[in-house]
Scaffold this active site. Structure first.
Site, PDB file in Angstrom:
ATOM      1  N   GLN A 164      -9.994   3.887  -7.965  1.00 33.10           N
ATOM      2  CA  GLN A 164      -8.747   4.640  -7.714  1.00 33.10           C
ATOM      3  C   GLN A 164      -8.984   6.096  -8.080  1.00 33.10           C
ATOM      4  OE1 GLN A 164      -5.884   3.316  -6.627  1.00 33.10           O
ATOM      5  NE2 GLN A 164      -4.692   4.827  -6.420  1.00 33.10           N
ATOM      6  N   SER A 199      -1.725   3.145 -10.502  1.00 32.74           N
ATOM      7  CA  SER A 199      -1.702   2.244  -9.164  1.00 32.74           C
ATOM      8  C   SER A 199      -1.109   0.780  -9.255  1.00 32.74           C
ATOM      9  CB  SER A 199      -2.769   2.251  -8.269  1.00 32.74           C
ATOM     10  OG  SER A 199      -2.516   1.692  -7.321  1.00 32.74           O
ATOM     11  N   HIS A 201      -2.252  -1.207  -7.299  1.00 31.11           N
ATOM     12  CA  HIS A 201      -3.448  -2.030  -6.833  1.00 31.11           C
ATOM     13  C   HIS A 201      -4.227  -2.128  -8.302  1.00 31.11           C
ATOM     14  CE1 HIS A 201      -3.174  -1.861  -2.450  1.00 31.11           C
ATOM     15  NE2 HIS A 201      -2.558  -0.474  -2.505  1.00 31.11           N
ATOM     16  N   ASP A 208      -2.451  -3.708   0.667  1.00 30.88           N
ATOM     17  CA  ASP A 208      -2.434  -2.960   1.830  1.00 30.88           C
ATOM     18  C   ASP A 208      -2.748  -3.814   2.789  1.00 30.88           C
ATOM     19  OD1 ASP A 208      -1.702  -0.694   0.245  1.00 30.88           O
ATOM     20  OD2 ASP A 208      -3.723   0.385   0.488  1.00 30.88           O
ATOM     21  N   GLU A 256       4.921   3.897   3.081  1.00 29.46           N
ATOM     22  CA  GLU A 256       3.768   3.145   3.466  1.00 29.46           C
ATOM     23  C   GLU A 256       3.882   1.766   4.151  1.00 29.46           C
ATOM     24  OE1 GLU A 256       1.161   3.037   0.118  1.00 29.46           O
ATOM     25  OE2 GLU A 256       0.725   5.209  -0.059  1.00 29.46           O
ATOM     26  N   HIS A 259       1.752  -1.008   2.678  1.00 27.75           N
ATOM     27  CA  HIS A 259       1.854  -1.456   1.086  1.00 27.75           C
ATOM     28  C   HIS A 259       2.854  -2.042   0.635  1.00 27.75           C
ATOM     29  CE1 HIS A 259       0.619  -0.110  -3.073  1.00 27.75           C
ATOM     30  NE2 HIS A 259       1.875  -0.569  -3.267  1.00 27.75           N
TER      31      HIS A 259
HETATM   32 ZN   LIG Z   1      -1.321   0.410  -1.228  1.00 29.59          ZN
END
Ligand SMILES: [Zn+2]
Length: 285
Positions: A164, A199, A201, A208, A256, A259
């Site tokens: 990241q 994040s 993630h 994503d 997004e 996401h």
């Molecule tokens: Zn993402």
């Protein structure tokens, strides 16, 4: 005559030394971009190595930094307190329901946060992982969508904090190259990519999603049957569209459509019914 020849030779040597020095200076000037690329490549390699391990692998989020960027950030004490101007996240509390953990540019994952990881869908060469429960739910969602003619290709799931950081630093550099000040570049980058540690993630709770024929995350994903299917059914598997088009003021992240965040079936269903984003649902932001 011999003497003159020697002098010419000497001058030639000096001239070439100068050229070498200039070349070196030029190289120094471009070091930043090169260093960022190098960092990124290294991180990619590490991630790939990690994702090709078995489905039950447990990964630990490490907090060491191998940053080689010329600008800050160095790790300034606490695990994710990278020294980015305007970015000073508090440490996110881990709630009783861990799937409702809130991370954003204002809240970073605790330093010791280390989700158990699992490959989401084994059918693809790249073994994208999420936190184990989220991964299982993703697979169930994937199968249901596929049966309905929509292929929810996992594009990017779990990301290490280091990866990241590489992504974030690269975008900052791009913004600097476009003429922004470093502080502006950081602020603009943080609207698109969350700072390291911030994040979802890195919590293993975000995916994503892409589709056949797409090689990247794209806003026009919203025009596809995959997106339509997700909007109608993702909550049934515990996923929400995390950064909707009309919630930028609250999320601080631009739209997004790719996401999707795992929060669990109950909360996802409630948010689907109320139309709330995660910030509204949790009363934060
Ligand atoms: Zn993402």
């Amino acid at each position: 005559m011999k003497k003159l020849g020697a002098l010419v030779l000497l001058l030639l040597v000096f001239a070439s030394c100068g050229a070498a020095e200039i070349a070196q200076a030029t190289e120094t000037a471009t070091t930043t971009a090169t260093a960022i690329e190098t960092t990124s490549t290294t991180t990619e390699t590490t991630t790939t190595a990690m994702t090709t391990t078995t489905a039950t692998t447990t990964a630990t989020i490490t907090t060491t930094s191998t940053a080689t960027t010329a600008k800050p950030p160095d790790n300034a004490g606490s695990a994710y307190a990278w020294d980015y101007p305007g970015i000073a996240p508090a440490v996110a509390a881990v709630p009783k329901d861990p799937y409702l953990i809130y991370v954003s540019r204002d809240y970073a994952l605790p330093a010791n946060y280390s989700p158990s990881l699992r490959v989401c869908v084994e059918d693809y060469p790249e073994k994208i992982q999420m936190e184990a429960t989220a991964a299982k739910q993703y697979k169930a969602m994937y199968d249901a969508a596929k049966a309905a003619g929509a292929e929810l290709i996992p594009y990017s799931g779990y990301r290490s904090v280091e990866r990241q950081k590489g992504n974030f630093d690269r975008l900052i550099q791009t913004n600097v190259n476009r003429g922004h000040s470093y502080a502006q570049a950081v602020n603009l980058a943080a609207q698109v990519i969350l700072p390291p540690g911030c994040s979802e993630h890195s919590a293993g709770l975000a995916m994503d999603i892409t589709r056949p024929g797409y090689w990247d995350t794209r806003v026009d994903f919203e025009t596809t049957k995959e997106f339509t299917w997700l909007v109608a059914h993702a909550h049934e598997y515990g996923f929400i569209l995390r950064y909707p088009k009309d919630k930028f003021v609250l999320t601080q992240i631009t739209y997004e459509p790719w996401h999707w965040r795992y929060v669990g079936v109950g909360p996802a269903t409630e948010m689907k019914k109320s139309g709330q984003c995660l910030e509204e649902y949790l009363g934060v932001g």
